[in-house]
Design a protein around this motif. Structure first.
Motif, PDB file in Angstrom:
ATOM      1  N   UNK A   5      -2.558 -70.250   8.717  1.00  0.00           N
ATOM      2  CA  UNK A   5      -1.194 -70.258   9.262  1.00  0.00           C
ATOM      3  C   UNK A   5      -0.150 -70.056   8.167  1.00  0.00           C
ATOM      4  N   UNK A   6      -0.380 -70.633   6.961  1.00  0.00           N
ATOM      5  CA  UNK A   6       0.636 -70.593   5.906  1.00  0.00           C
ATOM      6  C   UNK A   6       0.948 -69.181   5.433  1.00  0.00           C
ATOM      7  N   UNK A   7      -0.020 -68.275   5.511  1.00  0.00           N
ATOM      8  CA  UNK A   7       0.258 -66.891   5.123  1.00  0.00           C
ATOM      9  C   UNK A   7       0.161 -65.932   6.310  1.00  0.00           C
ATOM     10  N   UNK A   8      -0.251 -66.444   7.455  1.00  0.00           N
ATOM     11  CA  UNK A   8      -0.308 -65.645   8.668  1.00  0.00           C
ATOM     12  C   UNK A   8      -1.342 -64.534   8.628  1.00  0.00           C
ATOM     13  N   UNK A   9      -2.453 -64.780   7.935  1.00  0.00           N
ATOM     14  CA  UNK A   9      -3.488 -63.763   7.810  1.00  0.00           C
ATOM     15  C   UNK A   9      -4.881 -64.392   7.882  1.00  0.00           C
ATOM     16  N   UNK A  17     -10.898 -65.586  -5.699  1.00  0.00           N
ATOM     17  CA  UNK A  17      -9.913 -64.653  -5.148  1.00  0.00           C
ATOM     18  C   UNK A  17      -9.780 -64.924  -3.649  1.00  0.00           C
ATOM     19  N   UNK A  18      -8.599 -64.712  -3.131  1.00  0.00           N
ATOM     20  CA  UNK A  18      -8.367 -64.831  -1.695  1.00  0.00           C
ATOM     21  C   UNK A  18      -8.162 -63.415  -1.153  1.00  0.00           C
ATOM     22  N   UNK A  77      -4.523 -58.366  -0.469  1.00  0.00           N
ATOM     23  CA  UNK A  77      -4.265 -57.886   0.886  1.00  0.00           C
ATOM     24  C   UNK A  77      -4.817 -56.469   0.959  1.00  0.00           C
ATOM     25  N   UNK A  78      -6.049 -56.363   1.414  1.00  0.00           N
ATOM     26  CA  UNK A  78      -6.758 -55.087   1.392  1.00  0.00           C
ATOM     27  C   UNK A  78      -6.099 -54.048   2.301  1.00  0.00           C
ATOM     28  N   UNK A  79      -5.662 -54.450   3.482  1.00  0.00           N
ATOM     29  CA  UNK A  79      -5.052 -53.508   4.429  1.00  0.00           C
ATOM     30  C   UNK A  79      -3.805 -52.843   3.852  1.00  0.00           C
TER      31      UNK A  79
END
Length: 115
Positions: A5-9, A17-18, A77-79
């Motif tokens: 929820x905190x980053x909406x992804x 790594x995230x 953020x790969x996309x």
């Protein structure tokens, strides 16, 4: 994979790594994540060299090692082809971000320090 929820992804953590996606990936992303993580760490010095001139403008004479110690965990953020450092330790109010144009992290552009 979980929705944060905190980053909406949707996120998947691997090797410190995230990795984040706006929509939950339909295919298995394990191989992509492993490739990206390996390439990120393989090219980390080049990534830091890319960011260093702008970081020095704000924070003064810092070294590559200073940056390595203070970047915090990146969100890949790969996309959208972006790497974001929300946990950087240079201060408590800026976010570092750059765009990557290939999965090898050899083609980088648009580094910014926002906050």
């Amino acid at each position: 994979m979980e929705f944060r929820e905190d980053i909406g992804q949707y996120v998947f953590e691997y090797e410190g790594l995230i990795f984040a996606w706006d929509e939950e990936p339909e295919e298995d992303i394990q191989d992509t994540v492993k490739t990206l993580a390996n390439n990120y760490f393989k090219h980390l010095d080049g990534i830091i060299d890319f960011m260093l001139p702008d970081i020095k403008k704000i924070y003064g004479q810092v070294t590559v090692e200073d940056v390595k110690r203070n970047l915090g965990r990146p969100i890949v953020d790969y996309d959208n082809g972006k790497v974001t450092y929300c946990e950087q330790l240079f201060d408590d109010c800026h976010i570092f971000e750059f765009e990557f144009m290939d999965d090898a992290f050899e083609k980088l552009q648009y580094f910014s320090i926002d906050g």
